[in-house]
Design an enzyme around this catalytic site. Structure first.
Site, short mmCIF file in Angstrom:
data_model
loop_
_atom_site.label_atom_id
_atom_site.label_comp_id
_atom_site.label_asym_id
_atom_site.label_seq_id
_atom_site.Cartn_x
_atom_site.Cartn_y
_atom_site.Cartn_z
N ASP A 45 30.53 38.40 33.47
CA ASP A 45 30.14 37.48 34.54
C ASP A 45 31.14 37.56 35.70
OD1 ASP A 45 32.25 36.16 33.37
OD2 ASP A 45 31.20 34.26 33.07
N SER A 46 32.15 38.45 35.56
CA SER A 46 32.98 38.81 36.71
C SER A 46 32.10 39.38 37.83
CB SER A 46 34.06 39.82 36.31
OG SER A 46 33.50 40.86 35.51
N ASP A 84 27.63 39.20 29.05
CA ASP A 84 28.39 37.96 29.13
C ASP A 84 27.43 36.80 29.39
OD1 ASP A 84 30.89 36.88 28.99
OD2 ASP A 84 31.59 37.66 30.91
N LYS A 114 28.51 37.84 24.76
CA LYS A 114 29.88 37.29 24.70
C LYS A 114 29.86 35.86 25.20
CE LYS A 114 33.31 38.55 27.72
NZ LYS A 114 33.67 37.28 28.35
N GLU A 116 32.58 32.39 25.96
CA GLU A 116 33.95 31.91 26.07
C GLU A 116 34.12 30.65 25.22
OE1 GLU A 116 35.08 31.31 30.17
OE2 GLU A 116 34.49 33.36 30.71
N GLU A 183 42.21 36.84 26.58
CA GLU A 183 42.50 37.00 28.02
C GLU A 183 43.80 36.28 28.38
OE1 GLU A 183 39.31 36.67 30.81
OE2 GLU A 183 40.69 36.68 32.52
O1 KIV Z 1 33.57 38.74 32.98
C1 KIV Z 1 34.35 39.62 32.60
O2 KIV Z 1 34.46 40.69 33.20
C2 KIV Z 1 35.12 39.35 31.41
C3 KIV Z 1 36.26 40.27 31.10
C4 KIV Z 1 37.34 40.05 32.07
C5 KIV Z 1 36.71 40.15 29.71
O3 KIV Z 1 34.88 38.40 30.73
#
Ligand code: KIV
Length: 288
Positions: A45-46, A84, A114, A116, A183
């Site tokens: 989600d970056s 994510d 994924k 968090e 992280e």
């Molecule tokens: O969103 C993302 O790119 C991430 C990584 C930094 C692990 O969660």
């Protein structure tokens, strides 16, 4: 090349084979990542920051993430694809979480998702795993909510904080996750968690003891201005792209592009007919 599987990722830990993870968000870059032989492509989600220009990862939606994930899945031959789950796609209810995780698998071609969180998402992770979806955890700095609380700070600096991370890691493993991102966790805490868990740890800013490493593609390629200190830069693509664009603009303004090699021509016979037709003054009518 064979596809990377969940079993394969877990086996790598036993074989002490490090795991290479990179983020990607589009077809073209994902193809290159896949060809490079990385084990996992994370559709992070970056994307909210590096693709959409938000100041945090929080605003990105399910619909936007599904598009990025589909594009990456279309490029993949070898790597595992982890999607994510964006903020609000798994926090409101366990049912929502399972439903949204299924969308990533069914509509966007992901192999896993994924989320968090530590102990607080244990029930959610368990429900997704029970639905047949492989889950990667993510503890330490949690970018979706960090800016609402203490900011982007290194985690596990004190004994109490490191102990909390150990508890979170254990909870995620017990919930059935197949791997876990750490992280911005101190090296000492990351090392302890890595040796305690059966599942692999994937570090980002968490030192060399982790079983694998992940970087945001735009950070490592030098495409993003606000990269964190822990992100090693392997290229300076922003300068290369800027240089190419300036040369392109100068070529257009100086009539040096397009050249003969970029230009298409009519054959001689059709050209004579066309010129005769233009000269006849009938260009409003039929050229037949
Ligand atoms: O969103 C993302 O790119 C991430 C990584 C930094 C692990 O969660």
């Amino acid at each position: 090349m064979q596809r990377v599987t969940v079993d394969g990722i877990i086996r790598m830990k036993g074989e002490r084979r490090k795991i290479a993870v990179i983020t990607a968000y589009d077809y073209t870059m994902a193809r290159i990542c896949d060809r490079a032989g990385v084990d996992i492509i994370l559709v992070g989600d970056s994307a909210a920051m590096v693709m959409l220009g938000y100041r945090s990862t929080t605003p990105i939606t399910m619909e936007e993430m599904l598009v990025f994930c589909r594009a990456v899945a279309n490029a993949r031959e070898h790597a595992m694809i982890v999607a994510d789950m964006p903020f609000m796609s798994y926090q409101v209810s366990v049912e929502d979480a399972v439903y949204n995780a299924c969308r990533f698998i069914k509509e966007a071609g992901a192999d896993a998702v994924k989320v968090e969180g530590g102990a607080e998402v244990k029930r959610t992770v368990r429900a997704m795993v029970d639905a047949g979806i492989p889950v990667m955890g993510h503890i330490g700095l949690k970018p979706q909510t960090a800016h609402l609380w203490q900011g982007y700070r290194v985690q596990g600096r004190t004994c109490m904080d490191a102990a909390r991370l150990v508890g979170d890691a254990r909870a995620i493993e017990e919930a059935g996750a197949f791997s876990i991102v750490l992280e911005q966790v101190t090296h000492e805490a990351a090392e302890a968690i890595t040796s305690m868990l059966r599942i692999p740890t994937i570090g980002i800013g968490s030192g060399p003891a982790c079983d694998g490493q992940v970087l945001v593609l735009h950070d490592m390629l030098g495409l993003y201005d606000n990269s964190p200190r822990f992100a090693k830069r392997y290229a300076n693509m922003a300068d290369a792209v800027l240089d190419a664009l300036i040369r392109y603009r100068d070529d257009v303004l100086g009539s040096r592009f397009p050249g003969e090699e970029h230009t298409f021509h009519m054959d001689g016979h059709e050209l004579s007919r066309f010129r005769a037709w233009m000269d006849s003054g009938k260009e409003g009518g039929d050229a037949g």
